[in-house]
Design an enzyme around this catalytic site. Structure first.
Site, PDB file in Angstrom:
ATOM      1  N   LYS A  65      68.978  21.166  10.874  1.00  0.00           N
ATOM      2  CA  LYS A  65      67.932  20.881   9.871  1.00  0.00           C
ATOM      3  C   LYS A  65      67.129  22.132   9.530  1.00  0.00           C
ATOM      4  O   LYS A  65      66.912  22.445   8.364  1.00  0.00           O
ATOM      5  CB  LYS A  65      66.987  19.765  10.375  1.00  0.00           C
ATOM      6  CG  LYS A  65      67.695  18.469  10.723  1.00  0.00           C
ATOM      7  CD  LYS A  65      66.730  17.379  11.158  1.00  0.00           C
ATOM      8  CE  LYS A  65      65.992  17.649  12.450  1.00  0.00           C
ATOM      9  NZ  LYS A  65      66.854  17.670  13.652  1.00  0.00           N
ATOM     10  N   ARG A  83      60.497  10.359  11.536  1.00  0.00           N
ATOM     11  CA  ARG A  83      61.330  10.164  12.721  1.00  0.00           C
ATOM     12  C   ARG A  83      61.265   8.730  13.231  1.00  0.00           C
ATOM     13  O   ARG A  83      61.915   8.408  14.223  1.00  0.00           O
ATOM     14  CB  ARG A  83      60.804  11.090  13.833  1.00  0.00           C
ATOM     15  CG  ARG A  83      61.733  12.224  14.191  1.00  0.00           C
ATOM     16  CD  ARG A  83      61.008  13.024  15.244  1.00  0.00           C
ATOM     17  NE  ARG A  83      61.895  13.862  15.992  1.00  0.00           N
ATOM     18  CZ  ARG A  83      62.152  15.136  15.692  1.00  0.00           C
ATOM     19  NH1 ARG A  83      61.619  15.695  14.637  1.00  0.00           N
ATOM     20  NH2 ARG A  83      62.944  15.841  16.464  1.00  0.00           N
ATOM     21  N   ARG A 114      70.906  28.078  22.242  1.00  0.00           N
ATOM     22  CA  ARG A 114      69.589  28.540  21.794  1.00  0.00           C
ATOM     23  C   ARG A 114      68.628  28.642  22.977  1.00  0.00           C
ATOM     24  O   ARG A 114      67.786  29.545  23.038  1.00  0.00           O
ATOM     25  CB  ARG A 114      69.027  27.600  20.722  1.00  0.00           C
ATOM     26  CG  ARG A 114      67.707  28.119  20.146  1.00  0.00           C
ATOM     27  CD  ARG A 114      67.168  27.274  19.018  1.00  0.00           C
ATOM     28  NE  ARG A 114      66.883  25.920  19.466  1.00  0.00           N
ATOM     29  CZ  ARG A 114      66.556  24.922  18.653  1.00  0.00           C
ATOM     30  NH1 ARG A 114      66.473  25.131  17.356  1.00  0.00           N
ATOM     31  NH2 ARG A 114      66.307  23.721  19.130  1.00  0.00           N
ATOM     32  N   ARG A 156      63.471  28.183  24.139  1.00  0.00           N
ATOM     33  CA  ARG A 156      62.615  27.059  23.698  1.00  0.00           C
ATOM     34  C   ARG A 156      62.524  26.027  24.824  1.00  0.00           C
ATOM     35  O   ARG A 156      63.549  25.662  25.416  1.00  0.00           O
ATOM     36  CB  ARG A 156      63.191  26.444  22.414  1.00  0.00           C
ATOM     37  CG  ARG A 156      62.151  25.681  21.623  1.00  0.00           C
ATOM     38  CD  ARG A 156      62.659  25.270  20.264  1.00  0.00           C
ATOM     39  NE  ARG A 156      62.779  23.830  20.167  1.00  0.00           N
ATOM     40  CZ  ARG A 156      63.046  23.180  19.046  1.00  0.00           C
ATOM     41  NH1 ARG A 156      63.229  23.848  17.931  1.00  0.00           N
ATOM     42  NH2 ARG A 156      63.130  21.868  19.023  1.00  0.00           N
ATOM     43  N   ARG A 186      66.332  13.918  24.115  1.00  0.00           N
ATOM     44  CA  ARG A 186      66.041  14.040  22.670  1.00  0.00           C
ATOM     45  C   ARG A 186      67.099  13.302  21.853  1.00  0.00           C
ATOM     46  O   ARG A 186      66.781  12.625  20.880  1.00  0.00           O
ATOM     47  CB  ARG A 186      66.008  15.528  22.267  1.00  0.00           C
ATOM     48  CG  ARG A 186      64.756  16.243  22.736  1.00  0.00           C
ATOM     49  CD  ARG A 186      64.940  17.744  22.792  1.00  0.00           C
ATOM     50  NE  ARG A 186      65.157  18.374  21.508  1.00  0.00           N
ATOM     51  CZ  ARG A 186      65.608  19.625  21.378  1.00  0.00           C
ATOM     52  NH1 ARG A 186      65.902  20.344  22.462  1.00  0.00           N
ATOM     53  NH2 ARG A 186      65.759  20.154  20.178  1.00  0.00           N
TER      54      ARG A 186
HETATM   55  P1  AP5 Z   1      68.526  24.073  14.024  1.00  0.00           P
HETATM   56  O1  AP5 Z   1      68.727  24.477  12.608  1.00  0.00           O
HETATM   57  O2  AP5 Z   1      67.268  24.474  14.708  1.00  0.00           O
HETATM   58  O3  AP5 Z   1      68.729  22.482  14.160  1.00  0.00           O
HETATM   59  P2  AP5 Z   1      67.638  21.355  14.063  1.00  0.00           P
HETATM   60  O4  AP5 Z   1      68.353  20.139  13.603  1.00  0.00           O
HETATM   61  O5  AP5 Z   1      66.466  21.828  13.258  1.00  0.00           O
HETATM   62  O6  AP5 Z   1      67.311  21.252  15.605  1.00  0.00           O
HETATM   63  P3  AP5 Z   1      65.931  21.233  16.356  1.00  0.00           P
HETATM   64  O7  AP5 Z   1      66.253  21.401  17.804  1.00  0.00           O
HETATM   65  O8  AP5 Z   1      64.952  22.188  15.793  1.00  0.00           O
HETATM   66  O9  AP5 Z   1      65.537  19.773  15.997  1.00  0.00           O
HETATM   67  P4  AP5 Z   1      64.650  18.779  16.708  1.00  0.00           P
HETATM   68  O10 AP5 Z   1      64.693  17.644  15.763  1.00  0.00           O
HETATM   69  O11 AP5 Z   1      65.020  18.472  18.116  1.00  0.00           O
HETATM   70  O12 AP5 Z   1      63.303  19.594  16.851  1.00  0.00           O
HETATM   71  P5  AP5 Z   1      61.899  19.502  16.143  1.00  0.00           P
HETATM   72  O13 AP5 Z   1      61.350  20.861  16.150  1.00  0.00           O
HETATM   73  O14 AP5 Z   1      61.965  18.749  14.867  1.00  0.00           O
HETATM   74  O15 AP5 Z   1      69.815  24.557  14.830  1.00  0.00           O
HETATM   75  C1  AP5 Z   1      69.888  24.416  16.221  1.00  0.00           C
HETATM   76  C2  AP5 Z   1      70.689  25.604  16.778  1.00  0.00           C
HETATM   77  O16 AP5 Z   1      72.015  25.527  16.276  1.00  0.00           O
HETATM   78  C3  AP5 Z   1      70.138  26.958  16.337  1.00  0.00           C
HETATM   79  O17 AP5 Z   1      70.272  27.872  17.388  1.00  0.00           O
HETATM   80  C4  AP5 Z   1      71.026  27.348  15.145  1.00  0.00           C
HETATM   81  O18 AP5 Z   1      71.150  28.732  15.001  1.00  0.00           O
HETATM   82  C5  AP5 Z   1      72.359  26.703  15.538  1.00  0.00           C
HETATM   83  N1  AP5 Z   1      73.137  26.289  14.388  1.00  0.00           N
HETATM   84  C6  AP5 Z   1      72.690  25.719  13.232  1.00  0.00           C
HETATM   85  N2  AP5 Z   1      73.709  25.454  12.401  1.00  0.00           N
HETATM   86  C7  AP5 Z   1      74.841  25.857  13.045  1.00  0.00           C
HETATM   87  C8  AP5 Z   1      76.219  25.835  12.706  1.00  0.00           C
HETATM   88  N3  AP5 Z   1      76.650  25.352  11.533  1.00  0.00           N
HETATM   89  N4  AP5 Z   1      77.099  26.299  13.608  1.00  0.00           N
HETATM   90  C9  AP5 Z   1      76.682  26.790  14.807  1.00  0.00           C
HETATM   91  N5  AP5 Z   1      75.379  26.850  15.189  1.00  0.00           N
HETATM   92  C10 AP5 Z   1      74.472  26.385  14.319  1.00  0.00           C
HETATM   93  O19 AP5 Z   1      61.094  18.565  17.168  1.00  0.00           O
HETATM   94  C11 AP5 Z   1      60.793  19.001  18.466  1.00  0.00           C
HETATM   95  C12 AP5 Z   1      59.898  17.963  19.144  1.00  0.00           C
HETATM   96  O20 AP5 Z   1      58.645  17.847  18.418  1.00  0.00           O
HETATM   97  C13 AP5 Z   1      60.436  16.518  19.175  1.00  0.00           C
HETATM   98  O21 AP5 Z   1      61.311  16.300  20.268  1.00  0.00           O
HETATM   99  C14 AP5 Z   1      59.131  15.712  19.286  1.00  0.00           C
HETATM  100  O22 AP5 Z   1      58.620  15.719  20.590  1.00  0.00           O
HETATM  101  C15 AP5 Z   1      58.173  16.507  18.391  1.00  0.00           C
HETATM  102  N6  AP5 Z   1      58.209  16.044  17.000  1.00  0.00           N
HETATM  103  C16 AP5 Z   1      58.598  16.781  15.920  1.00  0.00           C
HETATM  104  N7  AP5 Z   1      58.512  16.049  14.800  1.00  0.00           N
HETATM  105  C17 AP5 Z   1      58.072  14.819  15.179  1.00  0.00           C
HETATM  106  C18 AP5 Z   1      57.822  13.606  14.458  1.00  0.00           C
HETATM  107  N8  AP5 Z   1      58.015  13.529  13.141  1.00  0.00           N
HETATM  108  N9  AP5 Z   1      57.380  12.541  15.164  1.00  0.00           N
HETATM  109  C19 AP5 Z   1      57.176  12.602  16.496  1.00  0.00           C
HETATM  110  N10 AP5 Z   1      57.404  13.718  17.236  1.00  0.00           N
HETATM  111  C20 AP5 Z   1      57.853  14.825  16.579  1.00  0.00           C
END
Ligand code: AP5
Length: 188
Positions: A14, A89, A128, A134, A145
């Protein structure tokens, strides 16, 4: 206005794809995960409290994240459109987002859901974790997660499917290959 939800499990790409979408379509990127990590970096009370929940892989309360998004929307009314990353979410967050956008005479245009195999998600996030350190990129938290996503977040897809706004996109392959698939959904 083009208002997109970029949806998918942890590690589905994402954040990576959001960067490419905002460059091409000039949208404002609203990532609740990034906002929460920013709060922690600033050592705010909210950031410190949220960091404990994030480190466990559970969700921060709907009330807190909806409030954060509301403030960002109010502060950025001149944007050409928004890309919501990691929000909504829960179905309650999706309903609140619809209400908020309606109060500005706007709506979600489309939800783009990145479909990635679980093993690939785990491998990307472990990599990562090693490279960037992280706090939630360790095996135990990654597994939680993904479980939280399946239980609490996946129903959000159905919510948008009922509005005929759900668009699944194959999220396996190179970053550029996946972006091309996303472009074709947006341009349609
Ligand atoms: P990346 O692009 O970062 O993927 P992502 O889907 O954004 O993954 P995240 O880990 O950031 O998502 P998340 O939903 O767990 O975290 P968030 O910050 O929203 O890619 C991941 C890795 O893969 C990177 O190293 C990238 O380089 C690599 N990659 C990408 N594309 C690739 C490809 N095609 N091939 C190979 N490698 C690739 O949330 C974190 C925490 O915050 C949650 O757990 C929760 O506690 C809280 N939170 C956030 N939003 C909310 C909400 N709305 N409600 C409640 N709690 C929330």
């Amino acid at each position: 206005m083009l208002n997109l939800v970029l949806f998918g499990p942890p590690g589905s790409g994402k954040g990576t794809q959001s960067e490419k979408i905002i460059n091409k379509y000039e949208l404002l990127h609203l990532s609740t995960g990034d906002i929460l990590r920013g709060e922690l970096a600033d050592k705010t009370e909210l950031g410190i409290q949220a960091s404990k929940i994030m480190a466990s892989g559970e969700l921060v309360s709907d009330e807190i994240v909806i409030g954060m998004i509301k403030n960002k929307l109010l502060a950025n009314q001149d944007a050409k459109g928004y890309i919501f990353d990691g929000f909504p979410r829960t179905v309650a967050q999706a309903q609140a987002l619809d209400d908020l956008l309606a109060s500005f005479n706007q709506e979600i245009t489309s939800l783009i859901s990145l479909v990635v195999e679980k093993n690939e998600l785990v491998q990307r996030l472990l990599k990562r974790g090693q490279e960037m350190g992280r706090a939630d990129d360790n095996l135990e938290t990654i597994e939680n997660r993904i479980a939280v996503y399946e239980k609490q977040t996946s129903p959000v897809a159905k919510y948008y499917e009922n509005q005929s706004k759900y668009n699944p996109v194959e999220g396996m392959g190179t970053v550029d290959e996946i972006f091309k698939r996303i472009e074709s959904v947006i341009d349609k």
